[in-house]
Design a protein around this motif. Sequence first.
Motif, PDB file in Angstrom:
ATOM      1  N   HIS A   1      26.020 -54.818  22.821  1.00 18.85           N
ATOM      2  CA  HIS A   1      27.299 -54.820  23.536  1.00 18.85           C
ATOM      3  C   HIS A   1      28.114 -56.014  23.047  1.00 18.85           C
ATOM      4  N   TYR A   2      29.032 -55.713  22.147  1.00 19.58           N
ATOM      5  CA  TYR A   2      29.827 -56.771  21.511  1.00 19.58           C
ATOM      6  C   TYR A   2      30.990 -57.174  22.403  1.00 19.58           C
ATOM      7  N   ASN A   3      31.067 -58.469  22.684  1.00 19.22           N
ATOM      8  CA  ASN A   3      32.178 -59.033  23.450  1.00 19.22           C
ATOM      9  C   ASN A   3      32.797 -60.154  22.613  1.00 19.22           C
ATOM     10  N   PRO A   4      33.975 -59.937  22.039  1.00 22.62           N
ATOM     11  CA  PRO A   4      34.562 -60.940  21.143  1.00 22.62           C
ATOM     12  C   PRO A   4      34.803 -62.293  21.813  1.00 22.62           C
ATOM     13  N   LYS A   5      34.914 -62.323  23.147  1.00 22.36           N
ATOM     14  CA  LYS A   5      35.135 -63.594  23.845  1.00 22.36           C
ATOM     15  C   LYS A   5      33.948 -64.546  23.713  1.00 22.36           C
ATOM     16  N   LEU A   6      32.784 -63.989  23.370  1.00 22.36           N
ATOM     17  CA  LEU A   6      31.578 -64.814  23.245  1.00 22.36           C
ATOM     18  C   LEU A   6      31.343 -65.302  21.821  1.00 22.36           C
ATOM     19  N   PHE A   7      32.236 -64.939  20.893  1.00 22.07           N
ATOM     20  CA  PHE A   7      32.057 -65.292  19.483  1.00 22.07           C
ATOM     21  C   PHE A   7      33.248 -66.109  19.006  1.00 22.07           C
ATOM     22  N   TRP A   8      32.981 -67.328  18.573  1.00 18.09           N
ATOM     23  CA  TRP A   8      34.069 -68.218  18.169  1.00 18.09           C
ATOM     24  C   TRP A   8      34.809 -67.706  16.936  1.00 18.09           C
ATOM     25  N   ASP A   9      34.103 -66.904  16.098  1.00 16.33           N
ATOM     26  CA  ASP A   9      34.730 -66.427  14.863  1.00 16.33           C
ATOM     27  C   ASP A   9      35.247 -64.995  14.974  1.00 16.33           C
ATOM     28  N   ALA A  10      35.358 -64.472  16.194  1.00 15.89           N
ATOM     29  CA  ALA A  10      35.883 -63.117  16.371  1.00 15.89           C
ATOM     30  C   ALA A  10      37.350 -63.057  15.952  1.00 15.89           C
ATOM     31  N   LYS A  11      37.752 -61.916  15.406  1.00 14.67           N
ATOM     32  CA  LYS A  11      39.147 -61.730  14.992  1.00 14.67           C
ATOM     33  C   LYS A  11      40.019 -61.464  16.235  1.00 14.67           C
ATOM     34  N   PRO A  12      41.274 -61.920  16.198  1.00 13.41           N
ATOM     35  CA  PRO A  12      42.151 -61.795  17.374  1.00 13.41           C
ATOM     36  C   PRO A  12      42.317 -60.366  17.877  1.00 13.41           C
ATOM     37  N   ASP A  13      42.267 -59.396  16.971  1.00 15.03           N
ATOM     38  CA  ASP A  13      42.512 -58.014  17.374  1.00 15.03           C
ATOM     39  C   ASP A  13      41.250 -57.261  17.794  1.00 15.03           C
ATOM     40  N   GLU A  14      40.103 -57.944  17.809  1.00 19.64           N
ATOM     41  CA  GLU A  14      38.865 -57.255  18.153  1.00 19.64           C
ATOM     42  C   GLU A  14      38.745 -57.057  19.666  1.00 19.64           C
ATOM     43  N   THR A  15      38.120 -55.942  20.045  1.00 21.76           N
ATOM     44  CA  THR A  15      37.899 -55.623  21.454  1.00 21.76           C
ATOM     45  C   THR A  15      36.410 -55.375  21.679  1.00 21.76           C
ATOM     46  N   LYS A  16      36.038 -55.239  22.938  1.00 19.58           N
ATOM     47  CA  LYS A  16      34.644 -54.951  23.256  1.00 19.58           C
ATOM     48  C   LYS A  16      34.219 -53.632  22.606  1.00 19.58           C
ATOM     49  N   ALA A  17      32.945 -53.581  22.209  1.00 21.85           N
ATOM     50  CA  ALA A  17      32.435 -52.372  21.561  1.00 21.85           C
ATOM     51  C   ALA A  17      30.927 -52.280  21.784  1.00 21.85           C
ATOM     52  N   THR A  18      30.437 -51.065  21.893  1.00 22.31           N
ATOM     53  CA  THR A  18      28.998 -50.830  21.982  1.00 22.31           C
ATOM     54  C   THR A  18      28.517 -50.343  20.620  1.00 22.31           C
ATOM     55  N   ILE A  19      27.644 -51.136  20.004  1.00 20.38           N
ATOM     56  CA  ILE A  19      27.154 -50.850  18.663  1.00 20.38           C
ATOM     57  C   ILE A  19      25.843 -50.073  18.788  1.00 20.38           C
ATOM     58  N   PRO A  20      25.722 -48.912  18.140  1.00 18.93           N
ATOM     59  CA  PRO A  20      24.531 -48.080  18.319  1.00 18.93           C
ATOM     60  C   PRO A  20      23.266 -48.733  17.758  1.00 18.93           C
ATOM     61  N   PRO A  21      22.099 -48.292  18.230  1.00 18.23           N
ATOM     62  CA  PRO A  21      20.833 -48.873  17.782  1.00 18.23           C
ATOM     63  C   PRO A  21      20.550 -48.591  16.309  1.00 18.23           C
ATOM     64  N   GLY A  22      19.569 -49.312  15.794  1.00 23.39           N
ATOM     65  CA  GLY A  22      19.106 -49.117  14.426  1.00 23.39           C
ATOM     66  C   GLY A  22      18.771 -50.446  13.779  1.00 23.39           C
ATOM     67  N   PRO A  23      18.052 -50.419  12.673  1.00 29.27           N
ATOM     68  CA  PRO A  23      17.664 -51.668  12.011  1.00 29.27           C
ATOM     69  C   PRO A  23      18.839 -52.480  11.506  1.00 29.27           C
ATOM     70  N   ASN A  24      20.009 -51.846  11.310  1.00 32.94           N
ATOM     71  CA  ASN A  24      21.195 -52.575  10.884  1.00 32.94           C
ATOM     72  C   ASN A  24      22.136 -52.909  12.041  1.00 32.94           C
ATOM     73  N   ASN A  25      21.655 -52.719  13.269  1.00 32.48           N
ATOM     74  CA  ASN A  25      22.359 -53.212  14.449  1.00 32.48           C
ATOM     75  C   ASN A  25      22.398 -54.739  14.386  1.00 32.48           C
ATOM     76  N   PRO A  26      23.430 -55.391  14.915  1.00 30.17           N
ATOM     77  CA  PRO A  26      23.507 -56.858  14.834  1.00 30.17           C
ATOM     78  C   PRO A  26      22.299 -57.596  15.398  1.00 30.17           C
ATOM     79  N   VAL A  27      21.570 -56.989  16.356  1.00 32.52           N
ATOM     80  CA  VAL A  27      20.362 -57.642  16.880  1.00 32.52           C
ATOM     81  C   VAL A  27      19.094 -56.947  16.399  1.00 32.52           C
ATOM     82  N   GLY A  28      19.220 -56.118  15.382  1.00 34.71           N
ATOM     83  CA  GLY A  28      18.052 -55.493  14.796  1.00 34.71           C
ATOM     84  C   GLY A  28      17.360 -54.531  15.743  1.00 34.71           C
ATOM     85  N   VAL A  29      16.024 -54.505  15.689  1.00 32.90           N
ATOM     86  CA  VAL A  29      15.254 -53.509  16.421  1.00 32.90           C
ATOM     87  C   VAL A  29      14.690 -54.029  17.744  1.00 32.90           C
TER      88      VAL A  29
END
Length: 298
Positions: free
Chosen positions: A216-244
């Motif tokens: 569950h990506y929340n750009p407010k929690l990332f100092w390097d997030a781009k200004p136009d980014e919004t919350k997003a749910t990233i699907p599972p998988g080994p290439n998910n940002p938090v892996g498996v």
Amino acid sequence: MKTSIIPLLLACAWAQAETDVPSVLRAQVLLDRHHFSVGEIDGLYGTNMRQALLGFQHAKGLPETGKADKSTLDALDDGQPALVTYTITDADIGGPFQPVPESMADKARLPSLGFSSVEEALGERFHASPGLLKKLNKGKDLHRAGEEILVPNIAGVEPLPKATTLVVSKSMHTLMLVDSNGQIIAQMPASTGSDHDPLPIGDWKVNGVARNPPFHYNPKLFWDAKPDETKATIPPGPNNPVGVVWIDLSKDHYGIHGTPEPGNIGRTQSHGCIRLTNWDAALVADAVTPGFAVVLKE
């Protein structure tokens, strides 16, 4: 009784092949089998390997040289070869494989975040860099079912003894599992935060473990997030940002997790969380339970 010489010849040929395995590569595979991970097995001596050797040497009461010297290799030797043959299957090449987009919004549009290539999938399975697999198998077609290739021998590992504490060292870039006697029983390289998101030093606990989780990506929690980014749910998988694996900690928004980029572990910074290779994160997930003690130290 007549004995065929063919098995003897094959055994001699394998023994000769095993002596040709560089000591660095052999040590990396053996360290992996002893639960002192170098992260991605690549055949190169670097910081992750040095820390794994130091950890193993300390645990076994050996001179702490940080080198794959004879006494260390002897202690690591379990009588099994460092490399074995593996036959590529239809499932290995079946995928589906797809490029992983850069933006979170594009990632969120995918049904899953699987592997991008056969090489990446095989590397993950055998804890190896795709580059090493190509180097070991020059002239081989990694995209052909039935092809026999050489891979690190990561099978036949002894079960991990019971751990009671998880310790992360910021200065060493390592995560350690410790038993009730204070003995380190497993160690692995870790990315442990940055100047923007420092590791939260202190005593914490494991809240729980989520396997193959969405992110569950929340750009407010990332100092390097781009200004136009919004919350997003990233699907599972080994290439998910938090892996498996996501191991949730009692510190809000912090956890221990896998990664889509195993080659960067211990070499790059994270957004505050403790990042491991997917296979090391899975090992830790099997060793901890809710309430498990976690110590994050300098």
